[in-house]
Design an enzyme around this catalytic site. Sequence first.
Site, PDB file in Angstrom:
ATOM      1  N   ASP A 331     -48.656 -34.281 -94.952  1.00 26.54           N
ATOM      2  CA  ASP A 331     -47.384 -34.717 -95.507  1.00 26.54           C
ATOM      3  C   ASP A 331     -46.251 -34.057 -94.715  1.00 26.54           C
ATOM      4  O   ASP A 331     -46.162 -32.843 -94.674  1.00 26.54           O
ATOM      5  CB  ASP A 331     -47.298 -34.316 -96.998  1.00 26.54           C
ATOM      6  CG  ASP A 331     -46.080 -34.878 -97.684  1.00 26.54           C
ATOM      7  OD1 ASP A 331     -45.947 -34.695 -98.900  1.00 26.54           O
ATOM      8  OD2 ASP A 331     -45.268 -35.534 -96.994  1.00 26.54           O
ATOM      9  N   GLU A 532     -37.980 -35.440-104.865  1.00 23.45           N
ATOM     10  CA  GLU A 532     -38.650 -34.223-104.426  1.00 23.45           C
ATOM     11  C   GLU A 532     -37.912 -32.970-104.901  1.00 23.45           C
ATOM     12  O   GLU A 532     -37.412 -32.929-106.023  1.00 23.45           O
ATOM     13  CB  GLU A 532     -38.839 -34.259-102.899  1.00 23.45           C
ATOM     14  CG  GLU A 532     -39.627 -35.495-102.460  1.00 23.45           C
ATOM     15  CD  GLU A 532     -40.147 -35.414-101.048  1.00 23.45           C
ATOM     16  OE1 GLU A 532     -40.008 -36.401-100.309  1.00 23.45           O
ATOM     17  OE2 GLU A 532     -40.709 -34.374-100.679  1.00 23.45           O
TER      18      GLU A 532
HETATM   19  C1  GLC Z   1     -42.438 -36.856 -98.348  1.00 30.37           C
HETATM   20  C2  GLC Z   1     -43.320 -36.872 -99.564  1.00 30.37           C
HETATM   21  C3  GLC Z   1     -44.480 -37.830 -99.464  1.00 30.37           C
HETATM   22  C4  GLC Z   1     -44.128 -39.018 -98.586  1.00 30.37           C
HETATM   23  C5  GLC Z   1     -43.865 -38.500 -97.194  1.00 30.37           C
HETATM   24  C6  GLC Z   1     -43.416 -39.624 -96.250  1.00 30.37           C
HETATM   25  O1  GLC Z   1     -42.039 -35.536 -98.068  1.00 30.37           O
HETATM   26  O2  GLC Z   1     -43.830 -35.612 -99.996  1.00 30.37           O
HETATM   27  O3  GLC Z   1     -44.821 -38.248-100.789  1.00 30.37           O
HETATM   28  O4  GLC Z   1     -45.204 -39.944 -98.560  1.00 30.37           O
HETATM   29  O5  GLC Z   1     -42.893 -37.459 -97.155  1.00 30.37           O
HETATM   30  O6  GLC Z   1     -42.167 -40.120 -96.646  1.00 30.37           O
END
Ligand code: GLC
Length: 676
Positions: A331, A532
């Site tokens: 991630d 987030e």
């Molecule tokens: C973000 C999230 C994740 C997402 C990724 C791509 O930080 O934690 O859920 O899929 O980045 O956007």
Amino acid sequence: MKTPFSLNKIARASLIASLGILAACSNDGTTTPEANNALSKTEKIWPKLNIAVKQDPEIEAKIADYLKTMTLEQKVAQMIQPEIRDITVEDMRKYGFGSYLNGGGAFPNGDKHATPMDWVKLAEDFYQASVDDSIDGSKIPTMWGTDAVHGHNNVIGATLFPHNIGLGAANNPALIEQIAAITAVEVMATGIDWVFAPTVAVVRDDRWGRTYEGYSEDPRIVRDYSAAIVNGLQGKADGDFLSDKRVISTVKHFLGDGGTVDGDDQGNNIDSEQDLFDIHAQGYVGGLSAGSQSVMASFNSWHGVKNHGNKYLLTDVLKTRMGFDGFVVGDWNGHGQIEGCTNESCAQAVNAGLDIFMVPTGAWKPLYENTIAQVKAGEISMSRIDDAVSRILRVKLRAGLFDKPSPAKRQFSGKTELIGAQQHREVARQAVRESLVLLKNKNNILPLDANQTVLIAGDGADNIGKQSGGWSITWQGTNNKNADFPGATSIYAGLEKQITEAGGRAILSVDGSYEQRPDVAVVVFGEEPYAEGHGDRDNLEFERGNKKSLALLKSLKEQGIAVVSVFISGRPMWVNSELNASDAFVAAWLPGTEGGGIADVILKAKDGSIQHDFSGKLSFSWPKTAVQATVNKGDDDYSPLLPYGFGLTYGDKNVLADNLDEDSKLDNSALTSMDI
Ligand code: GLC
């Protein structure tokens, strides 16, 4: 600044119980002899899953053939996933990245108003560059991953469904599967192959800024939903699995993201291993059994070890013991958070079991080069690289990417009429109706007669961005206007249409002022959008230090006007004062673009009959104090304001009086603007 947490008895016990494993896992996630011994004692915790998608000998033979002919550079390129803002089509031609992504708020040409055809063109250009072997010698097709977490939420005009917290309240797996299938179609209309969904976090502390991305605090709902979403996105294993109507899914974030201390985003989960499985792994039991082809590693730590570097979890548990044979994607530079790693260099993550680095920013080039060097230096074994590449190729072969037409030539690509199609919006509107939870209905004021004068107030009344929440066009869901959601319906617009049709009058007044006295007021208020960590809160008090919505409610009440509150939020919050000031109170969560669903339920039909009764039930316990952030069904001392599963229907006896305790028990003297 978090209120210092005191280890409750469960956490204390789990910490002691788990220290044995922690002590045995070194920081780079490799296990030690002690951990191997601990493994035998925990073997029983993690079952071998009965995964619906079985290995195909033909595919396995093709993988073996590819591995024989691929160079190390070609193999490592399959493991690098850059972001569209950081690479060019020529970079793709030169390196042949196995996949790429657009993050929240990233659009073709950096244009928020990019058309579906702009998305299709970018997908086609990257695809054609990836299969062009003139420079990198590779014809392996790339694939595009995107966060379609409540519809195809990056794309202007797409259908945005209620966020997962509302779907959890609807508790309708069949509807959820339909929502996923629609999402897959709208994603494919833009030429994209892969969706970073479902989020299967089981959220245990509602202060977490991603609470709304969870379906519930109850692992059973999450397990059942995860399977339904995966089947809707990918198609059933014995059905049209990964056909040209389906996309690759990702269950995320592995593991324990919803159970960090204080709900800290990317924080530390100190649950016991048994609770890690019983509570946090159930979405993987459901989703992986249904055949989800990818897992996204989580930013959080488990007992202080970052998941991106935890070999015990990523390899021993997920791949060896549970039997997952797809790939693990990182991630957003999560590998860089491992002790001893940077975004540009991290052998530890590959050795722990990460198969694809999600590597936004310019880090992709040094990471590619450093990883190749680490293999040559023996820091990463060739067998680990071959295992990672095998997993990536297995998913691509299962998805038919080598045989399907290029993105622009696939059956849904460019069919812009599919994006935000009316029949899709109708399903979303049904989901809105079924997600609403009625918390209070004094004197059965709801449902309202539509043929009367209704004041519609509050800053959420005519605000599609607010009703959609985070991950809506922009990453944080902010800086949007109603015009950014063509085809959408605000809560006010939905009410106004039905009230007018019934001969009544709807007055939009955000501040609640009016000339003609209304018969009743509907006040739409709640949280501003966030995503987030930006949504992490110290406590659950709504509008702490700035009770502007409460002032509006009280003002209307003092004028003798009955008040129906429609609360927009990504989590249960402490709203005792707002509840006391309301005659009726609806938890609407984050309904998305189809705000008409609220009118469908709170207004009677023209003939005075009930259009749709409430059916939503709380999938998260509702707190009775501002600090009751970890109240969850099954707690020994379970004492929420309203329990998991609560939800009034029409005619039910109201249970909340107007005298709920209004003391937040919080010391506001230290209040800073950051706390609001
Ligand atoms: C973000 C999230 C994740 C997402 C990724 C791509 O930080 O934690 O859920 O899929 O980045 O956007």
